[in-house]
Design a protein around this motif. Structure first.
Motif, PDB file in Angstrom:
ATOM      1  N   ALA A 120       0.740  -1.034   0.023  1.00 23.06           N
ATOM      2  CA  ALA A 120      -0.101   0.118  -0.234  1.00 23.06           C
ATOM      3  C   ALA A 120       0.767   1.198  -0.031  1.00 23.06           C
ATOM      4  O   ALA A 120       2.030   1.222   0.711  1.00 23.06           O
ATOM      5  N   HIS A 121       0.728   2.252  -0.811  1.00 22.60           N
ATOM      6  CA  HIS A 121       1.423   3.425  -1.061  1.00 22.60           C
ATOM      7  C   HIS A 121       0.571   4.679  -0.755  1.00 22.60           C
ATOM      8  O   HIS A 121      -0.582   4.623  -1.912  1.00 22.60           O
ATOM      9  N   HIS A 122       0.745   5.285   0.201  1.00 21.27           N
ATOM     10  CA  HIS A 122      -0.102   6.530   0.442  1.00 21.27           C
ATOM     11  C   HIS A 122       0.473   7.942   0.125  1.00 21.27           C
ATOM     12  O   HIS A 122       1.692   8.105   0.920  1.00 21.27           O
ATOM     13  N   ARG A 123       0.062   8.672  -0.598  1.00 25.89           N
ATOM     14  CA  ARG A 123       0.534   9.956  -0.754  1.00 25.89           C
ATOM     15  C   ARG A 123      -0.536  11.058  -0.451  1.00 25.89           C
ATOM     16  O   ARG A 123      -1.871  10.559  -0.107  1.00 25.89           O
ATOM     17  N   PRO A 124      -0.307  12.358   0.023  1.00 27.42           N
ATOM     18  CA  PRO A 124      -1.652  13.160   0.360  1.00 27.42           C
ATOM     19  C   PRO A 124      -2.723  13.138  -0.561  1.00 27.42           C
ATOM     20  O   PRO A 124      -3.779  13.390  -0.118  1.00 27.42           O
ATOM     21  N   SER A 125      -2.430  12.956  -1.826  1.00 31.35           N
ATOM     22  CA  SER A 125      -3.620  13.182  -2.810  1.00 31.35           C
ATOM     23  C   SER A 125      -4.296  12.000  -3.323  1.00 31.35           C
ATOM     24  O   SER A 125      -5.055  11.936  -4.329  1.00 31.35           O
ATOM     25  N   PHE A 126      -3.582  10.569  -3.033  1.00 31.76           N
ATOM     26  CA  PHE A 126      -4.080   9.516  -3.591  1.00 31.76           C
ATOM     27  C   PHE A 126      -3.252   8.435  -2.937  1.00 31.76           C
ATOM     28  O   PHE A 126      -2.449   8.417  -2.072  1.00 31.76           O
ATOM     29  N   ALA A 127      -3.936   7.014  -3.075  1.00 30.79           N
ATOM     30  CA  ALA A 127      -3.236   5.797  -2.299  1.00 30.79           C
ATOM     31  C   ALA A 127      -3.259   4.796  -3.366  1.00 30.79           C
ATOM     32  O   ALA A 127      -3.945   4.930  -4.587  1.00 30.79           O
ATOM     33  N   LEU A 128      -2.164   3.865  -3.326  1.00 30.89           N
ATOM     34  CA  LEU A 128      -2.131   2.928  -4.456  1.00 30.89           C
ATOM     35  C   LEU A 128      -1.961   1.564  -3.848  1.00 30.89           C
ATOM     36  O   LEU A 128      -1.313   1.353  -2.672  1.00 30.89           O
ATOM     37  N   GLY A 129      -2.777   0.383  -4.224  1.00 27.02           N
ATOM     38  CA  GLY A 129      -2.654  -0.791  -3.598  1.00 27.02           C
ATOM     39  C   GLY A 129      -2.092  -1.716  -4.657  1.00 27.02           C
ATOM     40  O   GLY A 129      -2.867  -1.923  -6.014  1.00 27.02           O
ATOM     41  N   LEU A 130      -1.231  -2.724  -4.267  1.00 26.92           N
ATOM     42  CA  LEU A 130      -0.593  -3.541  -5.130  1.00 26.92           C
ATOM     43  C   LEU A 130      -1.001  -5.028  -4.855  1.00 26.92           C
ATOM     44  O   LEU A 130      -0.777  -5.333  -3.639  1.00 26.92           O
TER      45      LEU A 130
END
Length: 821
Positions: free
Chosen positions: A447-457
């Protein structure tokens, strides 16, 4: 929900004095009497939360506790608009549940629940009765204390005991319904009805439940070991039944079953499954936050959330009594919340990659799973006073306020509403938007979290199953772990509103797959034959490398796939895409994006030109340098690429993916899909693009003109990129190889950051989880590890050789700091 069982392992011979043997000895030393009011012993509560002034062991007080969990209790301000709205909601639910209810029928209480082959009809009947009983028990509803409603409920309970449930009835279909689902709902109904049930009927109810669920350690007709969420469910059934019967001995058994005292701790739900000496099935939470159920299925957002919510109820029930849970492993619950749930929740939505077959249930849409987690943590706050309570308060306040798609206060139960109000009024500030990068080597997810989005692999390997499709659910989950990339933006309802039945299941974002539709449930519960899945991350940053060796189920398709998460840019890289003659007739595709459009006319800009926005548009896009989709973000192709694109209105029913809980009403949703066509039987194909979630079209164009990342290698030995701004190197080594100034002796994932002042920071892992050590040669000045470190360095031919021990790390990252000698 079916599960499996495992023969009970024999307790270890003469294990020595351990926490487990002390727990067991304490239980054996003093058997509890049947009456709750006269406990024989009281384990010293460790930081037990205050639950009121009730005397420990008072059966009536414990029934009141459970009643309060179900109804919110007697102290609510019913003139408060929020409380009044919740009460009205309960009343409406009760009215709906009573519609069609007729205990004078001979085939079923409701006309749509008459099956004697589908066990969920039994559970659903009991759940509707519990819903009506809640309305009867909550002051302010139209049904409150209505004698006619009570009479209807009592006759209906009698009907179920006479015709469906209890001794003398043959169970059918799914054991979960008989021992857990029906039992939980019937227990709740009995607590809600209280004295109106009558002593004789109460005896029938408790005997019926005990007929199916007599032991908190075992379940199913053949008495298998209960594990993970199933064990906590079973414990909850036994505990409430014990309260109804005034049976303290069974409450002691429940407390001990949570720690699996009978099995020497092998299947304790509180212990991490990867701790030294763990001997159970491996189901439950591991120390990295992963949660597995049904052996090898990632399930934080499914069974994991059910374990958490039911455990939180049990802790509330038992706190401050002689049966308080005092197992030191109870502190692990804090890490479950902070490591196993928080990074997998994005503004009220639990990442679908860890929700198993529940994504195919219409009732689990709209952030429903995150609501369950939030309610559980609200109940846990009193159990962990002090700093932990403050962190939980800050976390729950963040979860509630940042989910603007589903208003938690407008959908939760009365008890949780009251607790949430207290949290929101607390002076403890909300935690703030999560920013971080988290990897889960225990379940092949990231899981990759940035202030404007997140991504799940989502990946899988020899250690983890690809997807679950049992009980005729999740029939099209074929690609859920084939490199699926889930992008979460400010479109908070993207994965709700009928996404899973309407999305093209063969073109999930990020996946490489044959354009050939498998049979329903094909290949479910299958591990890969490849070990390489995982990655590495730099702590305290949003920098991570992730990858998988894809060996597709049922075909010769192979691919090496990497994602380098470098703050706001994600590098998507693939090589070695091959497929043999068995795949002839089906092209191989890598899906760049498959987006359900919040705005059906969202602009797609291709190299500065806006493409047609009408449904039905499709095109072959040649020589693409960059793309931008309004509301989603940008995609940069440093090596120009040929893409296929289609806008379409996709229509489906939930029944197509879930025969058990699906509905037959067609739903239609707009999609834009982009993919690369590698052709039939490719030999060594690949792809390379930069994903820039939430970026503007102008920023995407700028990055196309001057990419922020430079590709160093996309061979079958290594994938590697360099960030132009600071020279950060991110590499996935599939085998031994060299890239830039780094040589590796075999499979590994590595990040190298050269810091000001000559310090070098390395993050290293073994994604195969098979290697005892990784050898790295880093060219340049001699480097040494900090004094006292167990990292070994030596000088070899103009480079520093670094020996990184990876034995026993189970794919976790080791971070090293080296300085010039």
């Amino acid at each position: 929900m079916t599960t499996h069982g495992t023969p009970r392992p024999a307790p270890p011979a003469a294990p020595g004095t351990t926490r487990r043997t002390l727990l067991a000895a304490g239980t054996a030393a003093a058997a509890l009497p049947l009456a709750l009011g006269t406990p024989a012993r009281a384990a010293a509560p460790a930081a037990a939360p205050a639950q009121g002034a009730e005397a420990a062991g008072d059966a009536a007080a414990l029934r009141d506790r459970w009643h309060t969990l179900l109804t919110g209790g007697p102290g609510l301000d019913r003139t408060d608009p929020g409380i009044a709205a919740a009460v009205a909601r309960i009343g409406r639910a009760g009215t709906t549940a009573a519609t069609g209810l007729d205990p004078g029928r001979t085939d079923g209480l409701w006309p749509d629940l008459t099956s004697t082959t589908l066990s969920n009809h039994v559970t659903t009947s009991f759940k509707r009765l519990a819903t009506l009983a809640t309305a009867w028990a909550v002051e302010g509803t139209p049904q409150y204390a209505d004698p006619a409603v009570a009479d209807l409920l009592l006759r209906s309970v009698d009907w179920m005991l006479d015709h469906r449930y209890g001794p003398g009835h043959t169970r059918f279909d799914n054991d979960w319904d008989w021992e857990i689902g029906s039992a939980l709902a019937l227990n709740d109904t009995a607590v809600l009805l209280g004295d109106a049930l009558g002593a004789a009927r109460l005896d029938r109810v408790t005997a019926a439940v005990r007929h199916y669920t007599p032991d908190p350690n075992l379940w199913r007709a053949d008495r298998q070991i209960a594990t993970g969420a199933n064990r906590v469910w079973i414990c909850t059934v036994v505990a409430v039944n014990a309260v109804l019967r005034d049976a303290g001995d069974d409450l002691g058994r429940v407390r001990d079953a949570l720690s699996d005292v009978e099995g020497g701790g092998a299947d304790s739900v509180l212990a991490f499954t990867d701790t030294a000496g763990a001997a159970g099935t491996g189901e439950g939470f591991s120390s990295d936050g992963s949660f597995l159920q049904h052996y090898k299925h990632p399930y934080n957002g499914g069974y994991g959330k059910e374990l958490l919510t039911n455990l939180s109820r049990l802790l509330r029930l038992l706190a401050g009594t002689p049966w308080t849970v005092t197992d030191p492993d109870l502190d692990n619950v804090v890490r479950w919340v902070e490591d196993g749930f928080d990074p997998l929740i994005v503004r009220g939505d639990v990442m679908a990659s860890v929700c198993g077959r529940e994504i195919a249930r219409p009732s689990k849409q709209g952030h429903a799973s995150a609501q369950t987690v939030t309610e559980a943590v609200l109940r846990l706050i009193p159990a962990f006073p002090g700093a932990t309570a403050d962190r939980f308060t800050a976390l729950v306040k963040q979860w509630i306020t940042e989910d603007t798609y589903r208003d938690f206060l407008a959908v939760t139960d009365l008890a949780s509403l009251a607790a949430a109000r207290q949290v929101l009024a607390s002076p403890v500030p909300a935690r703030g938007r999560l920013v971080g990068h988290r990897q889960y080597p225990g379940m092949d997810k990231a899981a990759h979290h940035r202030p404007s989005f997140a991504l799940g692999l989502s990946a899988y390997s020899t250690r983890i199953y690809n997807y679950e499709s049992i009980q005729n659910e999740n029939l099209h989950g074929w690609r859920l772990s084939d490199g699926m990339v889930l992008l979460y933006t400010d479109d908070l309802g993207h994965y709700s509103e009928d996404y899973w039945p309407t999305v093209d299941p063969n073109r999930l974002p990020g996946t490489t797959a044959l354009a050939r539709r498998p049979a329903d449930a094909a290949g479910q519960r299958t591990t890969s034959t490849a070990d390489w899945a995982g990655g590495t991350a730099l702590p305290g940053t949003t920098l991570g490398a992730y990858g998988m060796e894809l060996r597709a189920h049922g075909s010769s398709l192979r691919a090496l796939k990497s994602w380098f998460c470098l703050d706001d840019v994600v590098v998507c890289l693939g090589s070695g895409i091959t497929a043999g003659p068995d795949t002839a007739g089906a092209v191989v595709e890598t899906t760049v994006e498959n987006r359900k459009l919040r705005d059906p006319a969202a602009a797609l800009t291709v190299d500065g030109v806006v493409a047609p926005a009408q449904a039905g548009w499709s095109a072959a896009l040649d020589g693409v340098r960059w793309l931008h989709l309004d509301g989603t973000g940008g995609y940069v192709f440093p090596r120009t690429a040929g893409l296929r694109a289609v806008r379409e209105e996709r229509t489906a029913t939930w029944r197509e993916i879930n025969l058990k809980y699906g509905t037959d009403t067609p739903v239609t949703r707009p999609y834009l899909t982009l993919w690369q066509d590698h052709g039939e039987t490719p030999g060594g194909a690949g792809y390379y693009w930069l994903q820039a979630p939430a970026a503007s079209a102008e920023k995407t164009r700028q990055w196309a003109d001057a990419p922020p990342v430079r590709l160093l290698a996309d061979t079958e030995a290594v994938h590697a990129v360099e960030r132009c701004a600071d020279g950060l190197l991110a590499a996935n080594f599939w085998t031994a190889g060299t890239v830039r100034d780094l040589t590796c002796d075999g499979p590994a994932s590595v990040l190298v950051r050269r810091d000001p002042g000559g310090t070098v920071t390395l993050a290293v892992s073994d994604p195969t989880q098979l290697r005892d050590r990784v050898l790295l040669d880093l060219d340049g000045p001699r480097l040494r590890a900090a004094r006292g470190s167990d990292v070994r360095t030596q000088r070899v031919a103009g480079a520093t050789r670094i020996t990184v021990d990876t034995a026993g790390l189970r794919g976790a990252t080791r971070t090293l700091t080296l300085t010039r000698s």
